[in-house]
Design a protein around this motif. Structure first.
Motif, short mmCIF file in Angstrom:
data_model
loop_
_atom_site.label_atom_id
_atom_site.label_comp_id
_atom_site.label_asym_id
_atom_site.label_seq_id
_atom_site.Cartn_x
_atom_site.Cartn_y
_atom_site.Cartn_z
N ASN A 5 50.56 37.31 41.88
CA ASN A 5 50.43 36.59 40.58
C ASN A 5 51.28 36.97 39.50
O ASN A 5 51.98 37.86 39.57
CB ASN A 5 48.91 36.62 40.00
CG ASN A 5 47.76 35.88 40.61
OD1 ASN A 5 48.21 34.64 41.08
ND2 ASN A 5 46.61 36.27 41.04
N TYR A 6 51.67 35.99 38.38
CA TYR A 6 52.67 36.38 37.38
C TYR A 6 51.88 37.59 36.57
O TYR A 6 50.81 37.64 36.44
CB TYR A 6 52.46 34.98 36.38
CG TYR A 6 53.44 33.93 37.08
CD1 TYR A 6 54.52 34.05 37.22
CD2 TYR A 6 52.61 32.96 37.43
CE1 TYR A 6 55.42 32.96 37.71
CE2 TYR A 6 53.30 31.75 37.96
CZ TYR A 6 54.78 31.97 38.24
OH TYR A 6 55.46 30.83 38.79
N TYR A 8 52.04 38.66 33.67
CA TYR A 8 51.39 38.39 32.42
C TYR A 8 49.90 38.05 32.51
O TYR A 8 49.08 38.37 31.66
CB TYR A 8 52.32 37.51 31.47
CG TYR A 8 52.09 36.16 31.77
CD1 TYR A 8 51.37 35.07 31.14
CD2 TYR A 8 53.12 35.61 32.64
CE1 TYR A 8 51.35 33.82 31.48
CE2 TYR A 8 53.09 34.13 33.09
CZ TYR A 8 52.07 33.23 32.59
OH TYR A 8 52.16 31.97 32.74
N ILE A 9 49.85 37.31 33.67
CA ILE A 9 48.46 36.75 33.83
C ILE A 9 47.49 37.87 34.33
O ILE A 9 46.66 38.26 33.94
CB ILE A 9 48.26 35.68 34.89
CG1 ILE A 9 49.02 34.39 34.51
CG2 ILE A 9 46.97 35.11 35.21
CD1 ILE A 9 49.25 33.24 35.41
N VAL A 10 48.01 38.80 35.25
CA VAL A 10 47.37 39.91 35.86
C VAL A 10 47.02 40.93 34.54
O VAL A 10 45.95 41.45 34.48
CB VAL A 10 48.04 40.81 36.81
CG1 VAL A 10 47.47 42.02 37.24
CG2 VAL A 10 48.28 39.66 37.92
N ASP A 11 47.81 41.05 33.81
CA ASP A 11 47.81 41.97 32.54
C ASP A 11 46.76 41.38 31.66
O ASP A 11 45.87 42.18 31.17
CB ASP A 11 49.15 42.26 31.92
CG ASP A 11 50.15 42.94 32.55
OD1 ASP A 11 49.72 43.73 33.48
OD2 ASP A 11 51.44 42.99 32.15
N TYR A 12 46.66 40.20 31.33
CA TYR A 12 45.59 39.51 30.53
C TYR A 12 44.35 39.74 31.20
O TYR A 12 43.51 40.16 30.33
CB TYR A 12 46.01 38.01 30.36
CG TYR A 12 44.81 37.42 29.45
CD1 TYR A 12 44.90 37.81 28.02
CD2 TYR A 12 43.97 36.43 30.05
CE1 TYR A 12 43.78 37.06 27.43
CE2 TYR A 12 43.14 35.81 29.20
CZ TYR A 12 42.98 36.24 27.92
OH TYR A 12 41.92 35.47 27.14
N ILE A 13 44.11 39.47 32.41
CA ILE A 13 42.73 39.47 32.98
C ILE A 13 42.32 40.90 32.94
O ILE A 13 41.07 41.38 32.74
CB ILE A 13 43.02 38.93 34.35
CG1 ILE A 13 43.13 37.42 34.21
CG2 ILE A 13 41.61 39.15 35.35
CD1 ILE A 13 43.45 36.82 35.73
N GLU A 45 40.06 43.41 38.42
CA GLU A 45 39.49 41.86 38.55
C GLU A 45 38.70 41.58 39.99
O GLU A 45 38.08 40.63 40.03
CB GLU A 45 40.78 40.84 38.67
CG GLU A 45 41.95 41.03 39.61
CD GLU A 45 42.99 42.06 39.35
OE1 GLU A 45 43.97 42.04 39.74
OE2 GLU A 45 42.87 42.83 38.72
N PHE A 209 43.87 36.39 43.78
CA PHE A 209 43.81 37.29 42.74
C PHE A 209 43.73 38.74 43.49
O PHE A 209 43.38 38.78 44.53
CB PHE A 209 42.95 37.11 41.85
CG PHE A 209 41.45 37.20 42.07
CD1 PHE A 209 40.79 38.31 41.99
CD2 PHE A 209 40.77 35.97 42.57
CE1 PHE A 209 39.49 38.34 42.48
CE2 PHE A 209 39.56 36.04 43.08
CZ PHE A 209 38.86 37.13 42.94
#
Length: 226
Positions: A5-6, A8-13, A45, A209
């Motif tokens: 995954n991108y 920034y998405i992984v970091d946010y989750i 996650e 994910f």
């Protein structure tokens, strides 16, 4: 990109992830985050996802294929029905030693039973339809080989959760873009994913994910039997 995954998405989750209240789980996570250890554990996650599924199912009996240091077993123990048990399989002495230590520190020796040995042999000795949930997180090239036993061992309406099925996204690529030494694993994972999606006994979904999760439901029995 970060794995599949991108970033920034992984970091946010992962920023949304609540640190575990269990001090043993927190201790394992901290040792890995500090670089003191390189133990293989499920990603935050994935842990959150599994807890939701397990709290919905409230399993009495869980089978784990691949204990590692006991992180997942300890995590899953929080979601068991009253009086529930986890049977977990491990063959590597170093991992076994760490898992035994962590499970003892968590006070879960009566809840989590480790069976030592090669899963290819151990699975054959376990009772048919004996488990509400099976969590498979072992050698990726063995998933397709273990699948028939997982289906046999699952109760009707049981759930199979399989981790790392996208292998850092490589599974979605042509085999000719994969390093030669990884092509056998690539082929076997593709075979596994195709099979769970086309086996009449299963209803499955592949979720992009973590490093890829496959969720499979074994059809059969009566509704809400678990």
């Amino acid at each position: 990109m970060s794995e599949i995954n991108y970033g920034y998405i992984v970091d946010y989750i992962r920023a949304l992830h609540t640190p575990p209240q269990n001090p043993i789980l927190a201790e394992i996570e901290t040792a890995i985050a500090m670089g003191d250890e390189t133990w293989p554990i499920i990603k935050p996650e994935v842990a959150d996802f599994m807890k939701v599924i397990l709290f919905m199912v409230k399993p009495q009996e869980i089978l784990e294929i691949g204990t590692a240091v006991g992180y997942s077993s300890i995590l899953m123990s929080e979601c068991l029905a009253e009086g529930g048990h986890i049977t977990t399989l491990e063959r590597f002495p170093y991992m076994l030693k760490q898992a035994e230590k962590n499970i003892k520190k968590a006070g879960l020796e009566d809840t989590i039973k480790i069976i030592v040995g090669d899963a290819a042999e151990t699975l054959l000795t376990l009772p048919s339809e004996g488990y509400d949930v099976i969590f498979m997180d072992c050698a990726k090239g063995q998933y397709i080989n273990f699948l028939p036993e997982c289906i046999r061992l699952l109760k009707p309406n049981g759930i199979l959760i399989t981790d790392n099925v996208l292998h850092k996204g490589a599974v979605a690529k042509s085999r000719y873009l994969i390093e030669r030494r990884q092509r056998t694993t690539h082929s076997r994972l593709r075979d596994f994913l195709w099979t769970i999606m086309h086996t009449p006994e299963l209803k499955s979904s592949v979720l992009p994910f973590g490093d890829g999760i496959a969720l499979s439901y074994k059809i059969g029995g009566t509704e809400n039997e678990n």
